[in-house]
Scaffold this motif. Structure first.
Motif, PDB file in Angstrom:
ATOM      1  N   LEU A   1       0.821  -1.200   0.000  1.00 18.10           N
ATOM      2  CA  LEU A   1       0.000   0.000   0.000  1.00 18.10           C
ATOM      3  C   LEU A   1       0.852   1.245   0.000  1.00 18.10           C
ATOM      4  O   LEU A   1       0.557   2.229  -0.659  1.00 18.10           O
ATOM      5  CB  LEU A   1      -0.885   0.014   1.252  1.00 18.10           C
ATOM      6  CG  LEU A   1      -1.974  -1.034   1.266  1.00 18.10           C
ATOM      7  CD1 LEU A   1      -2.674  -1.046   2.602  1.00 18.10           C
ATOM      8  CD2 LEU A   1      -2.955  -0.731   0.159  1.00 18.10           C
ATOM      9  N   LEU A   2       1.927   1.184   0.778  1.00 15.20           N
ATOM     10  CA  LEU A   2       2.708   2.404   0.966  1.00 15.20           C
ATOM     11  C   LEU A   2       3.574   2.730  -0.239  1.00 15.20           C
ATOM     12  O   LEU A   2       3.905   3.879  -0.471  1.00 15.20           O
ATOM     13  CB  LEU A   2       3.576   2.280   2.223  1.00 15.20           C
ATOM     14  CG  LEU A   2       2.738   2.124   3.496  1.00 15.20           C
ATOM     15  CD1 LEU A   2       3.619   1.959   4.699  1.00 15.20           C
ATOM     16  CD2 LEU A   2       1.820   3.323   3.673  1.00 15.20           C
ATOM     17  N   THR A   3       3.960   1.708  -0.959  1.00 16.76           N
ATOM     18  CA  THR A   3       4.816   2.022  -2.100  1.00 16.76           C
ATOM     19  C   THR A   3       4.006   2.179  -3.378  1.00 16.76           C
ATOM     20  O   THR A   3       4.538   2.486  -4.415  1.00 16.76           O
ATOM     21  CB  THR A   3       5.865   0.922  -2.339  1.00 16.76           C
ATOM     22  OG1 THR A   3       5.168  -0.318  -2.376  1.00 16.76           O
ATOM     23  CG2 THR A   3       6.915   0.908  -1.256  1.00 16.76           C
ATOM     24  N   GLY A   4       2.695   1.985  -3.238  1.00 14.37           N
ATOM     25  CA  GLY A   4       1.847   2.202  -4.407  1.00 14.37           C
ATOM     26  C   GLY A   4       2.066   1.124  -5.445  1.00 14.37           C
ATOM     27  O   GLY A   4       2.495   1.379  -6.558  1.00 14.37           O
TER      28      GLY A   4
ATOM     29  N   PHE B   1       0.136  -0.452  -7.165  1.00 14.37           N
ATOM     30  CA  PHE B   1      -0.649  -0.452  -8.390  1.00 14.37           C
ATOM     31  C   PHE B   1      -0.357   0.780  -9.230  1.00 14.37           C
ATOM     32  O   PHE B   1      -1.031   1.103 -10.164  1.00 14.37           O
ATOM     33  CB  PHE B   1      -2.135  -0.519  -8.066  1.00 14.37           C
ATOM     34  CG  PHE B   1      -2.548   0.406  -6.994  1.00 14.37           C
ATOM     35  CD1 PHE B   1      -2.886   1.707  -7.309  1.00 14.37           C
ATOM     36  CD2 PHE B   1      -2.563  -0.001  -5.665  1.00 14.37           C
ATOM     37  CE1 PHE B   1      -3.261   2.580  -6.329  1.00 14.37           C
ATOM     38  CE2 PHE B   1      -2.925   0.883  -4.678  1.00 14.37           C
ATOM     39  CZ  PHE B   1      -3.275   2.174  -5.014  1.00 14.37           C
ATOM     40  N   LYS B   2       0.655   1.476  -8.851  1.00 21.55           N
ATOM     41  CA  LYS B   2       1.044   2.661  -9.617  1.00 21.55           C
ATOM     42  C   LYS B   2       1.485   2.223 -11.019  1.00 21.55           C
ATOM     43  O   LYS B   2       2.194   1.247 -11.176  1.00 21.55           O
ATOM     44  CB  LYS B   2       2.199   3.327  -8.878  1.00 21.55           C
ATOM     45  CG  LYS B   2       2.690   4.597  -9.504  1.00 21.55           C
ATOM     46  CD  LYS B   2       3.897   5.094  -8.726  1.00 21.55           C
ATOM     47  CE  LYS B   2       5.004   4.061  -8.740  1.00 21.55           C
ATOM     48  NZ  LYS B   2       6.065   4.342  -7.822  1.00 21.55           N
TER      49      LYS B   2
ATOM     50  N   LYS C   1      -0.305   1.000 -13.166  1.00 22.83           N
ATOM     51  CA  LYS C   1      -1.155  -0.051 -13.677  1.00 22.83           C
ATOM     52  C   LYS C   1      -2.031   0.489 -14.803  1.00 22.83           C
ATOM     53  O   LYS C   1      -2.341  -0.205 -15.759  1.00 22.83           O
ATOM     54  CB  LYS C   1      -2.041  -0.535 -12.524  1.00 22.83           C
ATOM     55  CG  LYS C   1      -2.750  -1.831 -12.783  1.00 22.83           C
ATOM     56  CD  LYS C   1      -3.413  -2.261 -11.480  1.00 22.83           C
ATOM     57  CE  LYS C   1      -4.570  -3.177 -11.741  1.00 22.83           C
ATOM     58  NZ  LYS C   1      -5.344  -3.418 -10.534  1.00 22.83           N
ATOM     59  N   GLU C   2      -2.410   1.738 -14.636  1.00 23.60           N
ATOM     60  CA  GLU C   2      -3.220   2.383 -15.661  1.00 23.60           C
ATOM     61  C   GLU C   2      -2.287   2.963 -16.729  1.00 23.60           C
ATOM     62  O   GLU C   2      -1.117   3.178 -16.512  1.00 23.60           O
ATOM     63  CB  GLU C   2      -4.035   3.520 -15.051  1.00 23.60           C
ATOM     64  CG  GLU C   2      -4.815   3.121 -13.838  1.00 23.60           C
ATOM     65  CD  GLU C   2      -5.958   2.182 -14.183  1.00 23.60           C
ATOM     66  OE1 GLU C   2      -6.413   2.254 -15.329  1.00 23.60           O
ATOM     67  OE2 GLU C   2      -6.358   1.392 -13.329  1.00 23.60           O
TER      68      GLU C   2
ATOM     69  N   VAL D   1      -1.426   5.785 -17.759  1.00 25.07           N
ATOM     70  CA  VAL D   1      -1.390   7.209 -17.488  1.00 25.07           C
ATOM     71  C   VAL D   1       0.053   7.603 -17.267  1.00 25.07           C
ATOM     72  O   VAL D   1       0.827   6.860 -16.697  1.00 25.07           O
ATOM     73  CB  VAL D   1      -2.206   7.520 -16.225  1.00 25.07           C
ATOM     74  CG1 VAL D   1      -1.975   8.946 -15.778  1.00 25.07           C
ATOM     75  CG2 VAL D   1      -3.679   7.297 -16.486  1.00 25.07           C
ATOM     76  N   LYS D   2       0.400   8.776 -17.755  1.00 22.62           N
ATOM     77  CA  LYS D   2       1.768   9.238 -17.570  1.00 22.62           C
ATOM     78  C   LYS D   2       1.983   9.616 -16.113  1.00 22.62           C
ATOM     79  O   LYS D   2       1.315  10.493 -15.600  1.00 22.62           O
ATOM     80  CB  LYS D   2       2.010  10.463 -18.449  1.00 22.62           C
ATOM     81  CG  LYS D   2       1.860  10.176 -19.916  1.00 22.62           C
ATOM     82  CD  LYS D   2       3.060   9.401 -20.443  1.00 22.62           C
ATOM     83  CE  LYS D   2       2.891   9.012 -21.884  1.00 22.62           C
ATOM     84  NZ  LYS D   2       1.803   8.071 -22.131  1.00 22.62           N
ATOM     85  N   THR D   3       2.865   8.964 -15.434  1.00 16.59           N
ATOM     86  CA  THR D   3       3.184   9.375 -14.078  1.00 16.59           C
ATOM     87  C   THR D   3       4.293  10.410 -14.154  1.00 16.59           C
ATOM     88  O   THR D   3       4.901  10.609 -15.192  1.00 16.59           O
ATOM     89  CB  THR D   3       3.661   8.180 -13.241  1.00 16.59           C
ATOM     90  OG1 THR D   3       4.842   7.699 -13.851  1.00 16.59           O
ATOM     91  CG2 THR D   3       2.636   7.093 -13.195  1.00 16.59           C
ATOM     92  N   VAL D   4       4.514  11.051 -13.027  1.00 16.62           N
ATOM     93  CA  VAL D   4       5.484  12.137 -13.025  1.00 16.62           C
ATOM     94  C   VAL D   4       6.868  11.657 -13.447  1.00 16.62           C
ATOM     95  O   VAL D   4       7.561  12.308 -14.212  1.00 16.62           O
ATOM     96  CB  VAL D   4       5.542  12.766 -11.622  1.00 16.62           C
ATOM     97  CG1 VAL D   4       6.644  13.817 -11.577  1.00 16.62           C
ATOM     98  CG2 VAL D   4       4.207  13.395 -11.294  1.00 16.62           C
TER      99      VAL D   4
END
Lengths: 545, 356
Positions: free
Chosen positions: B17-20, B22-23, B25-26, B28-31
């Motif tokens: 949870l803390l490291t994300g 599922f980041k 996963k979509e 979408v452009k992350t930073v």
């Protein structure tokens, strides 16, 4: 070790097991609570310089209006939702008449329509170019000046789109709690009406208050509808102070007052219900012998049930469908599928995680009878009383701090993680209440038996508790999901680049005064909501059997 | 060992949870993605505008330049707050909004930097961009008076100031002072006439209102046709939208409305702009300037005016026929850069004098 015949050895083992497990549950709970509370705490501690000029301005000029409007809306919405919710639930519990099966489901459907979309639709229907005025003008040459964008309109919409909260809880209460009372009252020769007012209503008081409290919380933190209708409430006031006037301190002061208000309401609700718990998920029933109604009475019953469905569901849906014919060409394209997927997946992830956390925290609080865990569990549900925009900015500030000062590089900020995290803070209460009621119903008996038989807490949870509260857990996921797909202010602020959901899609058109174009995303949003609600009903039915 | 085993699932869960986990996963452009690989191939925009025309032009820009554009949309106040909180870590390169006052505020808060390539601003008259080039408009709309062409003789209109005169009692329609267009109008009045006079003006105007302010700009013009009031203060652009609406009933209203440009004999009619500025901590300045140039190009500009009924900022571009039919007018150009400073003052004043 397990087969140690010695009784005292066994006891020792048990004790050690207990301690270990207690630690792991409590430990996880503490960590979760820390992270859930940190963003909110960050916000309140950012009040370093208390510049109160703006707050004084607001207190003098606007606060009285915020308070007055919020109270009027809360009071009347509370009363009206109670009236509709309780009366329809009662009729459907007691009587058998045509369409009553349909009404049982139909009366919940307005929950699928977010109040801000209902606002767009009704302002469209009542506008000068809307269907009513248009017809009067073009067919009868009569000029109507209708107006729904006022405080009465806000109450009207909140009433017809939030009463299902009261309906669901009241229905489950009537089915479950009052049956024996009903029968006693009947045996003693009381009429149905007498029974309702003398026996059922006093008994149902606490359950109804529980439902109305949910309605009130929604009303107080709602932003979209009152701001679209130009009615200034606490929620719109916080937003305006913060963003337009650019005054963080004053906005947080307002938020604190609002939270104080909501806590008072929750406190009163808890006091009034004592130790009883009511929730959507309690529906274990013994079938009641429903009375058949005469034709005349049937018609009355049908009218009472059809009116809320008409205003809360059928009329808005018809209007949306007619608008969608005007605009589908502009709105539907290949991006639209992605928008639907975004909405669905983010809400699912958010709802599942919120429920998992609710289970962990709720189980800890149940097993550890101490002040700390009880307080923690109350605190973690605080987000439900804070407007979404406030949570969003708290979450942003906190994770920028973490990235900058703790990790030294961008890890969280700008990702979907923030959004999901904020959803969890905002809606943990919804999942928590459902899960907690599941645990309450099961009680501690089975858990203790399992422990006596040598299972640890974690094993007991998975082997004994989980299967028994599975229904409540699914219920928690569904209700949280429904809330998240409708959420707006938080989503707008925290979404990453290029991320669009159905609610943001609908809002952008409404903001551009192209309300007809918001019809298609709204309809899809409502359809997803309906499917989820029907699923929820089926699960409840299964549990009843 | 046993102890460890029991804790593992929770540790994994919390770590996840803390490291994300599922980041990303979509799709979408992350930073990180934006920042690390090819910084020069990216452009990140915070915009308040969500018209389809913007979307289409952005797609065209991507095709033409090979630059990937990422867009985050929200209200201008939210976006400003975001820029403020993010500080030097902001992923945004361009800030686009529909309000000169917000652009001014962004400049004053130190969130923007001057546009260095002066050439791209050549076609934009100096009165519709920031005097230090911290932002430029790309379209503008006029805050006009709308009336029913069948029943009202426009010779009764003169200035914004005149609307505070008691002769307008019960005749004025205008939306809430919480709306950014009205806030900008009040800010411009402060710049032109000073605080005290503006306060008196708000008082008089509020006393003359036909009803409690409600609804959006289109609703004001509908109320004129419905006979609730005689004159509506509204944006020119919405009228164009109504005349070309998908809803036949809205088209009817649009065709019955006529427009008056106030203050033509004095400082001119108040306009507001859609404008853009490069953020102070932009990491893709070159692309940002390319984008500004693209939005100001004659091709884009003529689409803004023809498809969205806005006035184009590029002086070389022909104004759309519907828009042009309302007539030429003199722009109040003294105050555009000053709006940001008066925004808060004006908003508070409107509250105090009861303009809801």
């Amino acid at each position: 070790m397990k087969k140690a015949g010695n009784k005292s050895m066994n006891l020792k083992n048990l004790k050690r097991n207990l301690n270990i497990n207690l630690d792991s549950w409590l430990f996880t709970s503490l960590i979760l609570s820390f992270f859930l509370l940190a963003p909110i705490v960050t916000l309140f501690t950012s009040l370093a310089t208390q510049n109160i000029d703006t707050f004084i301005h607001i207190a003098k000029t606007l606060l009285p209006e915020y308070i007055r409007n919020s109270l009027i809306i809360t009071l009347f919405t509370g009363l009206f939702t109670m009236g509709i919710g309780v009366s329809t639930a009662w009729i459907l519990t007691m009587y058998d008449f045509k369409f009553s099966k349909f009404f049982n489901v139909g009366l919940i459907l307005p929950l699928a329509i977010p109040s801000y979309i209902a606002g767009y639709v009704y302002s469209g229907i009542f506008s000068y170019t809307g269907i009513i005025s248009k017809t009067a003008r073009n067919l009868f040459g009569y000029n109507l000046n209708l107006d729904i964008m006022n405080i009465q309109g806000v109450i009207f919409i909140f009433t017809f789109f939030l009463y299902p909260y009261v309906f669901i809880i009241a229905r489950s209460f009537f089915l479950k709690q009052s049956l024996s009372m009903l029968e006693s009252a009947k045996v003693l020769g009381k009429s149905d009406t007498q029974t309702f007012f003398l026996v059922v209503l006093p008994l149902a008081r606490t359950a109804v208050v529980g439902g109305v409290t949910l309605v009130i919380m929604e009303v107080l933190s709602a932003f979209g509808l009152p701001s679209y209708f130009g009615v200034q409430t606490f929620s719109t006031g916080i937003f305006r102070t913060w963003l337009t006037l650019g005054d963080t301190d004053a906005a947080i002061n307002l938020a604190i007052i609002l939270m104080g208000l909501i806590f008072t309401i929750i406190f009163i609700e808890r006091k009034s219900r004592g130790r009883k718990q009511y929730s959507f998920t309690n529906t274990k029933i013994r079938p009641i012998n429903k009375k058949s109604l005469s034709t005349k009475h049937s018609i009355i019953a049908i009218i009472v049930c059809i009116v809320p469905i008409l205003f809360g569901f059928i009329i808005p849906l018809m209007q949306l469908i007619s608008w969608s014919f005007m605009t589908y060409k502009d709105v539907i394209n290949y991006k639209f599928i992605e928008v639907i997927w975004n909405t669905f997946s983010i809400a699912m992830v958010g709802a599942v995680l919120a429920t998992v956390m609710a289970v962990i925290i709720s189980n800890t609080s149940r097993l550890k009878k101490g002040k700390i865990s009880k307080t923690l569990s109350k605190l973690t549900t605080i987000g439900y009383s804070i407007p979404g925009a406030v949570i969003a900015i708290g979450v942003m500030t906190f994770f920028i701090f973490v990235d900058r000062k703790v990790l030294g590089q961008k890890v969280f900020y700008g990702t979907l993680f923030l959004m999901v995290f904020a959803y969890i803070i905002r809606y943990l209460a919804v999942a928590y209440n459902s899960v907690e009621s599941g645990f309450d119903k099961v009680g501690m008996k089975f858990h203790e038996a399992s422990k006596t038989l040598g299972y640890g807490k974690t094993k007991t949870f998975f082997k004994v508790d989980f299967p028994m509260i599975k229904g409540s857990i699914i219920g928690a996921v569904i209700l949280t999901f429904l809330e998240i797909i409708k959420e707006l202010p938080l989503t707008l602020i925290l979404r990453p680049f290029n991320f669009e959901t159905l609610s943001t899609y609908a809002k952008q058109y409404a903001d551009d005064e192209m309300v007809q174009h918001s019809a298609i995303p709204s309809i899809v949003l409502i359809l997803i909501g309906i499917i989820i609600i029907l699923f929820f009903e089926r699960i409840n039915k299964k549990k009843e059997k | 060992m046993k102890k460890l085993k029991k804790i593992i699932p929770f540790v994994v869960l919390s770590a996840g949870l803390l490291t994300g986990c599922f980041k990303g996963k979509e799709d979408v452009k992350t930073v990180e993605e934006i920042k690390v690989p090819k910084a020069t191939k990216e452009l990140n925009i915070y915009t308040e505008r969500h018209y389809d025309i913007d979307k289409e032009l952005i797609a065209e820009f991507e095709k033409e330049t090979g630059v990937t554009v990422n867009v985050a949309k929200a209200g201008s106040d939210e976006l400003l707050k975001k820029l403020e909180i993010e500080g030097k870590d902001t992923p945004a390169d361009l800030f686009i909004t529909k309000d000169a006052a917000r652009l001014g505020r962004a400049k004053d808060l130190g969130l923007l930097q001057p546009i260095k390539d002066k050439e791209i601003l050549e076609a934009v008259p100096a009165n519709i961009r920031d005097k230090d080039n911290y932002w430029t408009s790309f379209t503008y709309r006029a805050r006009i008076l709308a009336y029913n062409k069948d029943t009202t003789d426009p010779s009764i209109f003169s200035t914004y100031e005149d609307l505070a005169d008691p002769k307008w009692n019960g005749k004025i329609l205008v939306r809430s002072s919480t709306n950014s267009y009205n806030q900008a109008l009040i800010a411009s009045m402060i710049a032109a006439n000073g605080e005290e006079a503006t306060r008196e003006w708000i008082k008089g105007l509020t006393a003359n209102m036909a009803r409690t302010p409600k609804g959006n700009d289109r609703d004001q013009s509908k109320a004129v046709i419905a006979g609730i009031g005689e004159v509506a203060i509204m944006n020119s652009y919405y009228l164009g939208k109504m005349i070309h609406s998908a809803d036949p009933e809205e088209r009817k209203v649009g065709e019955q409305i006529a427009i008056f440009f106030p203050n033509q004999k004095g400082r001119g009619t108040h306009i507001n702009v859609s404008g853009m500025g490069i953020t102070k901590y932009s990491k893709n300045i070159v692309n940002a300037e390319k984008f500004i140039k693209f939005f100001l190009s004659e091709k884009s500009q003529s689409r803004f005016t023809n498809e969205n009924y806005e006035y184009p900022s590029n002086k070389n571009v022909e104004i759309n026929g519907t828009v042009k039919s309302w007539g030429d007018f003199k722009i109040d150009d003294l105050t555009l850069s000053e709006l940001g400073k008066n925004l808060k003052k004006g908003t508070i004043m409107a509250d105090e004098e009861g303009w809801k």
